[in-house]
Design a protein around this motif. Structure first.
Motif, PDB file in Angstrom:
ATOM      1  N   MET A   1     -18.957  36.474-172.519  1.00 21.65           N
ATOM      2  CA  MET A   1     -19.926  37.499-172.845  1.00 21.65           C
ATOM      3  C   MET A   1     -19.217  38.847-172.777  1.00 21.65           C
ATOM      4  O   MET A   1     -18.591  39.168-171.777  1.00 21.65           O
ATOM      5  N   LEU A   2     -19.317  39.600-173.857  1.00 24.28           N
ATOM      6  CA  LEU A   2     -18.812  40.972-173.868  1.00 24.28           C
ATOM      7  C   LEU A   2     -20.021  41.889-173.880  1.00 24.28           C
ATOM      8  O   LEU A   2     -20.825  41.840-174.806  1.00 24.28           O
ATOM      9  N   ASN A   3     -20.167  42.688-172.850  1.00 27.54           N
ATOM     10  CA  ASN A   3     -21.229  43.679-172.785  1.00 27.54           C
ATOM     11  C   ASN A   3     -20.627  45.065-172.944  1.00 27.54           C
ATOM     12  O   ASN A   3     -19.611  45.374-172.320  1.00 27.54           O
ATOM     13  N   VAL A   4     -21.266  45.883-173.770  1.00 25.36           N
ATOM     14  CA  VAL A   4     -20.855  47.269-173.958  1.00 25.36           C
ATOM     15  C   VAL A   4     -22.069  48.122-173.630  1.00 25.36           C
ATOM     16  O   VAL A   4     -23.131  47.958-174.229  1.00 25.36           O
ATOM     17  N   PHE A  84     -25.034  46.091-164.302  1.00 23.32           N
ATOM     18  CA  PHE A  84     -25.676  45.552-165.492  1.00 23.32           C
ATOM     19  C   PHE A  84     -25.349  44.068-165.663  1.00 23.32           C
ATOM     20  O   PHE A  84     -26.237  43.245-165.900  1.00 23.32           O
ATOM     21  N   ASN A  85     -24.057  43.717-165.536  1.00 20.96           N
ATOM     22  CA  ASN A  85     -23.665  42.312-165.685  1.00 20.96           C
ATOM     23  C   ASN A  85     -24.351  41.435-164.641  1.00 20.96           C
ATOM     24  O   ASN A  85     -24.805  40.332-164.949  1.00 20.96           O
ATOM     25  N   GLY A  86     -24.447  41.914-163.401  1.00 21.48           N
ATOM     26  CA  GLY A  86     -25.128  41.156-162.351  1.00 21.48           C
ATOM     27  C   GLY A  86     -26.605  40.991-162.643  1.00 21.48           C
ATOM     28  O   GLY A  86     -27.173  39.903-162.439  1.00 21.48           O
ATOM     29  N   GLU A  91     -31.120  37.766-163.714  1.00 26.18           N
ATOM     30  CA  GLU A  91     -32.449  37.743-164.321  1.00 26.18           C
ATOM     31  C   GLU A  91     -32.554  36.836-165.534  1.00 26.18           C
ATOM     32  O   GLU A  91     -33.636  36.385-165.878  1.00 26.18           O
ATOM     33  N   PHE A  92     -31.428  36.624-166.192  1.00 19.22           N
ATOM     34  CA  PHE A  92     -31.521  35.962-167.482  1.00 19.22           C
ATOM     35  C   PHE A  92     -30.581  34.769-167.636  1.00 19.22           C
ATOM     36  O   PHE A  92     -31.022  33.647-167.863  1.00 19.22           O
ATOM     37  N   LEU A  93     -29.286  34.989-167.527  1.00 18.28           N
ATOM     38  CA  LEU A  93     -28.340  33.917-167.826  1.00 18.28           C
ATOM     39  C   LEU A  93     -28.481  32.727-166.883  1.00 18.28           C
ATOM     40  O   LEU A  93     -28.443  31.574-167.319  1.00 18.28           O
TER      41      LEU A  93
END
Length: 173
Positions: A1-4, A84-86, A91-93
């Motif tokens: 997963m790449l989050n920006v 954000f990643n946490g 909450e989701f993944l």
């Protein structure tokens, strides 16, 4: 997963799931993002192999974008993306079973839309990231009122409320 994520507006600008993400893929995604959102003042990231590759170094030079790597083992130097990643993971993944990559992309896009448009952030004066970005963009685009007085004027315009960085770095992680 790449989050920006935009450090100023707290918007998730991209959440890209895949089986693997190379430096060339990161460069392509960032180019697309810049075409859509504009050029950032700086990108901040960890030292992952996809982010330290020759493809990224070449991309930075071609686009004249400064890239700052946090110190190895110091995730709090990039605290917001870590948070954000946490949040996304907790909450989701961790709570979602994906049938396939296409299903994951659809559900992740919906989660990102909810995050950007429905969740107020205390750091943004309890505005949503998208709402804050719109307000910030409007404030920046609005011409300064014309002052016809002979009084001395400030050299720089004041920063809109809630903005703590004029460079608006984009954070990748």
């Amino acid at each position: 997963m790449l989050n920006v994520v935009d450090d100023v507006t707290r918007e998730c600008l991209a959440a890209i799931p895949d089986t693997s993400i190379s430096g060339r893929r990161v460069a392509r995604e960032l180019t697309t993002l810049i075409e859509r959102r504009g050029r950032p003042g700086m990108i901040v990231s960890d030292n992952g192999t996809e982010l330290t590759s020759n493809a990224i170094l070449r991309w930075c030079a071609e686009h004249k974008i400064e890239w700052h790597y946090i110190a190895p083992g110091k995730p709090m130097q990039n605290g917001f993306i870590e948070s954000f990643n946490g949040r996304m993971r907790d909450e989701f993944l961790n709570e979602t079973l994906f049938r396939n990559l296409a299903h994951a992309r659809d559900l992740i896009a919906a989660w990102v839309t909810d995050y950007n448009t429905m969740r107020p952030h205390s750091a943004l004066g309890y505005q949503t990231p998208a709402g804050f970005a719109l307000r910030l963009t409007t404030a920046i685009a609005r011409p300064a009122p014309r002052d016809e007085s002979s009084a001395r004027r400030a050299i720089a315009q004041t920063t809109p409320t809630g903005v703590n960085d004029h460079r608006a770095p984009v954070v990748a992680g």
